[in-house]
Design a protein around this motif. Structure first.
Motif, PDB file in Angstrom:
ATOM      1  N   LEU A 217      15.190  25.067 -13.414  1.00 18.49           N
ATOM      2  CA  LEU A 217      16.528  25.549 -13.715  1.00 18.49           C
ATOM      3  C   LEU A 217      16.576  27.062 -13.885  1.00 18.49           C
ATOM      4  CD1 LEU A 217      19.349  24.701 -14.203  1.00 18.49           C
ATOM      5  CD2 LEU A 217      18.773  24.190 -16.554  1.00 18.49           C
TER       6      LEU A 217
ATOM      7  N   GLN B 180      17.329  27.150 -30.423  1.00 17.77           N
ATOM      8  CA  GLN B 180      16.243  26.178 -30.385  1.00 17.77           C
ATOM      9  C   GLN B 180      15.879  25.920 -28.932  1.00 17.77           C
ATOM     10  OE1 GLN B 180      17.160  22.216 -31.756  1.00 17.77           O
ATOM     11  NE2 GLN B 180      15.022  21.799 -32.247  1.00 17.77           N
TER      12      GLN B 180
ATOM     13  N   GLU C  97      14.014  21.100 -27.189  1.00 21.89           N
ATOM     14  CA  GLU C  97      14.111  19.969 -28.128  1.00 21.89           C
ATOM     15  C   GLU C  97      13.932  18.651 -27.362  1.00 21.89           C
ATOM     16  OE1 GLU C  97      17.538  17.741 -30.765  1.00 21.89           O
ATOM     17  OE2 GLU C  97      17.996  19.664 -29.834  1.00 21.89           O
TER      18      GLU C  97
ATOM     19  N   TYR D  73      14.782  11.435 -23.329  1.00 23.20           N
ATOM     20  CA  TYR D  73      14.489  12.508 -22.379  1.00 23.20           C
ATOM     21  C   TYR D  73      13.091  12.366 -21.780  1.00 23.20           C
ATOM     22  CZ  TYR D  73      13.174  17.132 -20.767  1.00 23.20           C
ATOM     23  OH  TYR D  73      12.688  18.172 -20.020  1.00 23.20           O
TER      24      TYR D  73
ATOM     25  N   GLN E 229      24.652  24.657 -16.575  1.00 23.97           N
ATOM     26  CA  GLN E 229      24.268  23.289 -16.931  1.00 23.97           C
ATOM     27  C   GLN E 229      24.585  22.939 -18.378  1.00 23.97           C
ATOM     28  OE1 GLN E 229      22.748  20.917 -14.919  1.00 23.97           O
ATOM     29  NE2 GLN E 229      23.295  22.300 -13.298  1.00 23.97           N
TER      30      GLN E 229
ATOM     31  N   ILE F 278      26.093  21.186 -21.515  1.00 22.48           N
ATOM     32  CA  ILE F 278      26.691  19.871 -21.730  1.00 22.48           C
ATOM     33  C   ILE F 278      27.361  19.741 -23.106  1.00 22.48           C
ATOM     34  CG2 ILE F 278      25.248  18.608 -20.088  1.00 22.48           C
ATOM     35  CD1 ILE F 278      23.685  17.651 -22.693  1.00 22.48           C
TER      36      ILE F 278
ATOM     37  N   GLU G 153      24.659  23.743 -25.602  1.00 21.70           N
ATOM     38  CA  GLU G 153      23.437  22.978 -25.397  1.00 21.70           C
ATOM     39  C   GLU G 153      23.289  22.656 -23.923  1.00 21.70           C
ATOM     40  OE1 GLU G 153      23.763  20.649 -29.650  1.00 21.70           O
ATOM     41  OE2 GLU G 153      23.376  19.484 -27.844  1.00 21.70           O
ATOM     42  N   ARG G 154      22.048  22.666 -23.482  1.00 19.84           N
ATOM     43  CA  ARG G 154      21.788  22.277 -22.095  1.00 19.84           C
ATOM     44  C   ARG G 154      20.333  21.850 -21.962  1.00 19.84           C
ATOM     45  NH1 ARG G 154      20.470  26.677 -18.406  1.00 19.84           N
ATOM     46  NH2 ARG G 154      19.204  28.172 -19.509  1.00 19.84           N
ATOM     47  N   GLN G 155      20.094  21.065 -20.917  1.00 20.49           N
ATOM     48  CA  GLN G 155      18.737  20.628 -20.664  1.00 20.49           C
ATOM     49  C   GLN G 155      18.086  21.602 -19.691  1.00 20.49           C
ATOM     50  OE1 GLN G 155      17.137  17.371 -17.991  1.00 20.49           O
ATOM     51  NE2 GLN G 155      17.843  16.174 -19.705  1.00 20.49           N
ATOM     52  N   ALA G 156      16.955  22.171 -20.086  1.00 25.88           N
ATOM     53  CA  ALA G 156      16.213  23.047 -19.161  1.00 25.88           C
ATOM     54  C   ALA G 156      14.843  22.428 -18.906  1.00 25.88           C
ATOM     55  CB  ALA G 156      16.105  24.453 -19.733  1.00 25.88           C
ATOM     56  N   GLU G 157      13.857  23.234 -18.506  1.00 24.56           N
ATOM     57  CA  GLU G 157      12.600  22.625 -18.038  1.00 24.56           C
ATOM     58  C   GLU G 157      11.812  21.866 -19.112  1.00 24.56           C
ATOM     59  OE1 GLU G 157      13.979  25.968 -16.212  1.00 24.56           O
ATOM     60  OE2 GLU G 157      12.589  24.801 -15.023  1.00 24.56           O
ATOM     61  N   TYR G 158      11.966  22.232 -20.357  1.00 24.25           N
ATOM     62  CA  TYR G 158      11.100  21.609 -21.357  1.00 24.25           C
ATOM     63  C   TYR G 158      11.837  20.743 -22.362  1.00 24.25           C
ATOM     64  CZ  TYR G 158       7.818  24.937 -19.397  1.00 24.25           C
ATOM     65  OH  TYR G 158       7.026  25.631 -18.527  1.00 24.25           O
ATOM     66  N   GLY G 159      13.104  20.460 -22.126  1.00 24.75           N
ATOM     67  CA  GLY G 159      13.879  19.670 -23.075  1.00 24.75           C
ATOM     68  C   GLY G 159      15.228  20.348 -23.287  1.00 24.75           C
ATOM     69  N   TYR G 160      15.861  20.053 -24.405  1.00 23.59           N
ATOM     70  CA  TYR G 160      17.199  20.601 -24.657  1.00 23.59           C
ATOM     71  C   TYR G 160      17.121  21.954 -25.366  1.00 23.59           C
ATOM     72  CZ  TYR G 160      19.187  16.318 -22.945  1.00 23.59           C
ATOM     73  OH  TYR G 160      19.553  15.294 -22.121  1.00 23.59           O
ATOM     74  N   ASP G 161      17.876  22.916 -24.851  1.00 24.79           N
ATOM     75  CA  ASP G 161      17.964  24.237 -25.472  1.00 24.79           C
ATOM     76  C   ASP G 161      19.330  24.375 -26.150  1.00 24.79           C
ATOM     77  OD1 ASP G 161      15.536  24.817 -24.298  1.00 24.79           O
ATOM     78  OD2 ASP G 161      16.366  26.150 -22.757  1.00 24.79           O
ATOM     79  N   THR G 162      19.325  24.995 -27.326  1.00 23.01           N
ATOM     80  CA  THR G 162      20.585  25.367 -27.976  1.00 23.01           C
ATOM     81  C   THR G 162      20.664  26.890 -27.947  1.00 23.01           C
ATOM     82  OG1 THR G 162      20.432  23.452 -29.417  1.00 23.01           O
ATOM     83  CG2 THR G 162      21.961  25.185 -30.087  1.00 23.01           C
TER      84      THR G 162
ATOM     85  N   GLY H 277      27.723  21.228 -17.078  1.00 25.30           N
ATOM     86  CA  GLY H 277      27.141  20.070 -16.406  1.00 25.30           C
ATOM     87  C   GLY H 277      28.132  18.924 -16.403  1.00 25.30           C
TER      88      GLY H 277
END
Ligand code: FAD
Ligand code: AMP
Lengths: 324, 263
Positions: free
Chosen positions: A98, A189, A192, A247, B145, B147, B159-168, B180
C-alpha cells in the motif's frame, strides 16, 4: 547515471518487507542492463549493519534518512525526491504494498514523473525501462514506457523475486527537509492486529471465505468444511474490514501470501488484490453464484451456485468419504 | 467547512464484468455509471455533514471527463452533494495519472476545499493513486484506503489497513482522504433527490478557466506511453460446473478432490 532507487519498507521491529527486497533484486538486475546502479532508501532508525545488509539483494548503496519517520507516505516522498534529485536517478521502483502506491503517487506529482502501477514485470528496450501492466482484470497486458525521467514503477505484490547476489552496501546518511504538509499527519498507532492470531501459512488446505458467506456467522460453514479436510480458514479483506474474521487470516495485498495444495474459495469474487495472495496455490476451487465472477478466470474447478446449499452438503460428503 | 468529493464516470459494473466469449476480453461498451467506489466517498461526506462534529457548509462533487460525465454528477448530487463542478476540455483527453492528478488539483484549487474525499479506485482504470497525486499538488496531508473517519477538535482521526495491520493516523485539515469500500454502506437516493438533481447548480469549466498548463495534459502532456498491448500468457481454462442438482455437484467436487489426493 541511469540509477534505480528502491524504497525499502520495514516494520516496527526493523524487519524489511519481502516485497521491498524483491524490488531491490529486480532493480539490481535491471540496473546492470541499463548501465546504472541499484540503490535503496531506508527511513527511520535503521542500524548500520541492517542498512548495509541490503547489499546482499543487490543494492550498491543505501541512503538512510534517520529524521524521516516510517509508515506514512508523504515524509518518504520528501526523502525520495531529494535522493532522486541529488543523484540524478532515472527510475524509482516499489515492491507491492500500500505504501508504495502512496509514495509513488506523491512522487509523480512532486517530480512531474510518469507512473505505472500493478506492474508484474519490467523489461529493457533501447536502454530504457518498460513496465508490463495487466489491465481490465488481467485480460490484457500493456507495455508502458516513460516519456521523460524519472519514471516511477509500482510493482504488484510478489511480482519481483528475491535474489541474494551481492555483498555489503555502502550506507550514506541524508538529511531531509520535510515539507510542511508532510508533518500534518501523525501515526497514532501502527500495525494493530485485529481479532485472533491464527496460523494459515502452514496449512496444506485452505478454505477462503468472502462476502458471499453473508455474515460473520457464515464463517461457521467455512470452518466446518475446513475441519472436514484438516485445513484452516482464510478470508478476504472485505470480511476482515467488516469485522467478520481476524486480520491474521487475510490473504492478499495487505494480508498474507499463501500457496497451499488446495485453496477453496467460497463466496470470493477474486479481486486482483486477493488473487495476488493466493494465485500460486496448487489447486484452486471456487464456489460463487455469479458466473461472471473474476475468480473463475483463474480457478481449476469453478462451481457456479449458492454456497449456502453446496458447502454444508460438501462437508457431509467429505466426512462420509473419510469415515468410510 | 467545504468538502469536495471527486467522482468519475465509468462503464457500468454489470457491463464491465462481461467477458466477450469470442475474444475472451472484457466488453467495455454500453451503459455508464457513477464509479461505485465514489459513492462511499459521497456517503462519508454526508455522514461528516450530518454527524455535526464540525459544521459543513457545502459538499461539492467534482469530476473531470467528457460531456456525458454530467450524469455521474447528477447521481452524486442525488446522493446528497449540494452542487457540482465539471472539468471538460478536449485538451485533457488521453491524460495519464500524472496529468489527471494535476488537472484535478487545479480544478480543486479553484474551490479551496477544507477536505477532499475520493474513492479507493476507479472501476475502469484501477490506479489507486489519484488521491496521493492530488494531495501533493495541493500541498495537503493525505491518506488512502481509510475505513473510519472521526472528526475531533477540527482534526481527522483515520483508520486504515496497511502492510502490517491497522494504522490509526491523525490528520490536520485541509486534507485529502481516499476512502476504502468498507467505510460505509452508501444510501440509495430518494426519488425526489433524483428528480431534483438536474436543478442543482453545475459549473462547467475548461482547462484555461482553472489555469491548467495545456502542455502538461492530454496525450501529448502525459509522461507515460502505452507502447503495446499483449494478451497474458495462455492459461489452461478451468473446469466449470453449474449447480443444478446439488447432490450431483457435490459428488463431482468430491471426485475432483479425490483425484488430486486432496482428501
Ligand atoms: C489497495 C488495496 C488493497 C487491498 N488488499 C486486499 C487484500 O489484502 N485482500 C483482499 O482480499 N482484498 C483486498 N482488497 C480488496 C479487494 O479489492 C476486494 O474488495 C475484496 O477482495 C473483495 O472481497 P470479497 O471477494 O469477499 O467480496 P466481494 O467482491 O463482494 O465478492 C463476494 C462474492 O460472493 C459471491 N456470492 C454472494 N453470495 C453468494 C452465495 N450465496 N453463494 C456463492 N457466492 C456468493 C458474489 O457473487 C461475489 O462474487 C484491497 C483493495 C485495495 C484497493
Ligand atoms: N477523471 C476523474 N474525475 C474525478 N475524479 C476522479 C477521476 N479519476 C479518478 N478520480 C478519483 O480518484 C479515485 C481513485 O481513482 P484511480 O486512482 O484512477 O483508481 C476515484 O475513486 C475518484 O474518486
Amino acid at each position: 547515471m541511469a540509477g534505480i532507487l528502491v524504497y525499502a519498507l520495514h516494520d516496527d521491529e526493523g524487519n524489511f518487507n519481502k516485497n521491498s527486497l524483491g524490488a531491490i533484486s529486480e532493480a539490481a538486475k535491471l540496473a546492470g542492463q541499463i548501465g546504472g546502479e541499484a540503490t535503496a532508501l531506508v527511513v527511520g532508525d535503521v542500524a548500520d549493519d541492517a542498512a548495509a545488509g541490503l547489499g546482499k539483494y543487490g543494492a550498491a548503496k543505501v541512503y538512510r534518512a534517520k529524521n524521516v519517520p516510517e509508515g506514512l507516505a508523504q515524509p518518504i516522498v520528501d526523502a525520495m525526491a531529494k535522493v532522486i534529485g541529488d543523484n540524478g536517478i532515472s527510475y524509482a521502483l516499489f515492491g507491492g504494498g500500500l505504501l508504495g502506491f502512496e509514495i509513488g503517487a506523491g512522487l509523480t506529482a512532486r517530480l512531474g514523473a510518469g507512473v505505472t502501477m500493478e506492474v508484474t514485470a519490467v523489461k529493457v528496450q533501447d536502454g530504457k525501462l518498460v513496465a508490463e501492466r495487466p489491465i481490465l482484470q488481467d485480460s490484457e497486458i500493456a507495455d508502458v514506457g516513460y516519456v521523460s525521467e524519472p519514471g516511477i514503477i509500482i510493482g504488484r505484490l510478489n511480482a519481483f523475486d528475491i535474489n541474494e547476489t551481492g555483498g555489503t552496501a555502502a550506507v550514506e546518511d541524508v538529511e531531509v527537509e520535510l515539507s510542511p504538509w508532510s508533518t500534518k499527519a501523525t501515526m497514532v498507532q501502527r500495525g494493530e492486529q485485529r481479532g485472533a492470531d491464527v496460523n494459515i501459512e502452514d496449512a496444506d488446505i485452505l478454505v477462503g471465505g468472502g462476502r458471499g458467506l453473508g455474515a460473520a456467522e457464515g464463517f461457521k460453514l467455512a470452518e466446518e468444511l475446513a475441519e472436514s479436510m484438516g485445513g484452516a480458514v482464510a478470508a478476504t479483506r472485505a470480511v476482515v474490514d467488516a469485522g467478520w474474521y481476524p486480520y491474521a487470516a487475510q490473504i492478499g495485498q495487505t494480508g498474507k501470501t499463501v500457496a497451499p495444495k488446495l485453496y477453496l474459495a467460497a463466496g470470493i469474487s477474486g479481486a486482483i488484490q486477493h488473487k495476488v495472495g493466493m494465485q500460486n496455490s496448487e489447486n484452486i476451487l471456487a464456489i460463487n453464484k455469479d458466473p461472471n465472477a473474476p475468480i473463475f478466470e483463474f480457478s481449476d474447478l469453478g462451481v457456479v451456485g449458492d454456497l449456502h446449499k453446496i458447502v454444508p452438503k460438501l462437508t457431509e460428503a467429505i466426512k462420509a468419504k473419510k469415515g468410510g | 467547512m467545504k468538502i469536495c468529493v471527486l467522482v468519475k464516470e465509468v462503464p457500468d459494473a454489470a457491463v464491465q464484468k462481461r467477458i466477450d466469449p469470442s475474444t475472451m476480453r472484457l466488453d467495455r461498451s454500453g451503459e455508464k455509471n457513477l464509479n461505485p467506489f465514489d459513492t462511499h466517498a459521497l456517503e462519508a461526506a454526508m455522514q461528516i455533514k450530518e454527524g455535526g462534529a464540525i459544521p459543513v457548509e457545502e459538499v461539492v462533487a467534482v469530476t473531470m471527463g467528457p460531456d456525458s460525465a454530467v450524469r455521474a454528477l447528477h447521481k452524486a448530487v442525488a446522493l446528497g452533494a449540494d452542487r457540482s463542478v465539471q472539468l471538460t476540455d478536449d485538451a485533457l483527453a488521453g491524460s495519464d495519472v500524472c496529468a489527471t492528478g494535476y488537472s484535478l488539483a487545479k480544478v480543486l484549487e479553484s474551490e479551496s476545499p477544507d477536505l477532499v474525499l475520493l474513492g479507493q479506485q476507479s472501476d475502469d482504470g484501477e490506479c489507486y493513486t489519484i488521491g496521493a497525486v492530488v494531495a501533493d499538488h495541493l500541498q495537503m496531508p493525505s491518506l488512502t484506503q481509510v475505513i473510519k473517519i472521526d472528526v475531533t477538535d477540527g482534526k481527522l482521526r483515520c483508520e486504515r489497513q496497511a502492510e502490517y495491520g491497522y494504522d490509526t493516523v491523525e490528520i490536520e485539515l485541509p486534507a485529502v482522504i481516499s476512502v476504502g469500500d468498507a467505510i460505509n454502506e452508501p444510501r440509495y437516493p430518494s426519488l425526489k433527490a433524483i428528480m431534483g438533481a438536474k436543478k442543482k447548480p453545475l459549473d462547467n469549466k475548461g482547462a484555461g478557466d482553472v489555469g491548467i498548463d495545456a502542455g502538461q495534459v492530454g496525450e501529448a502532456g502525459s509522461k507515460t506511453k502505452v507502447l503495446a498491448l499483449n494478451p497474458p500468457p495462455a492459461k489452461e481454462a478451468g473446469e466449470i460446473i453449474e449447480d443444478e442438482d446439488t447432490n450431483e455437484t457435490v459428488e463431482k467436487i468430491v471426485a475432483w478432490l479425490d483425484e488430486r489426493k486432496l482428501i
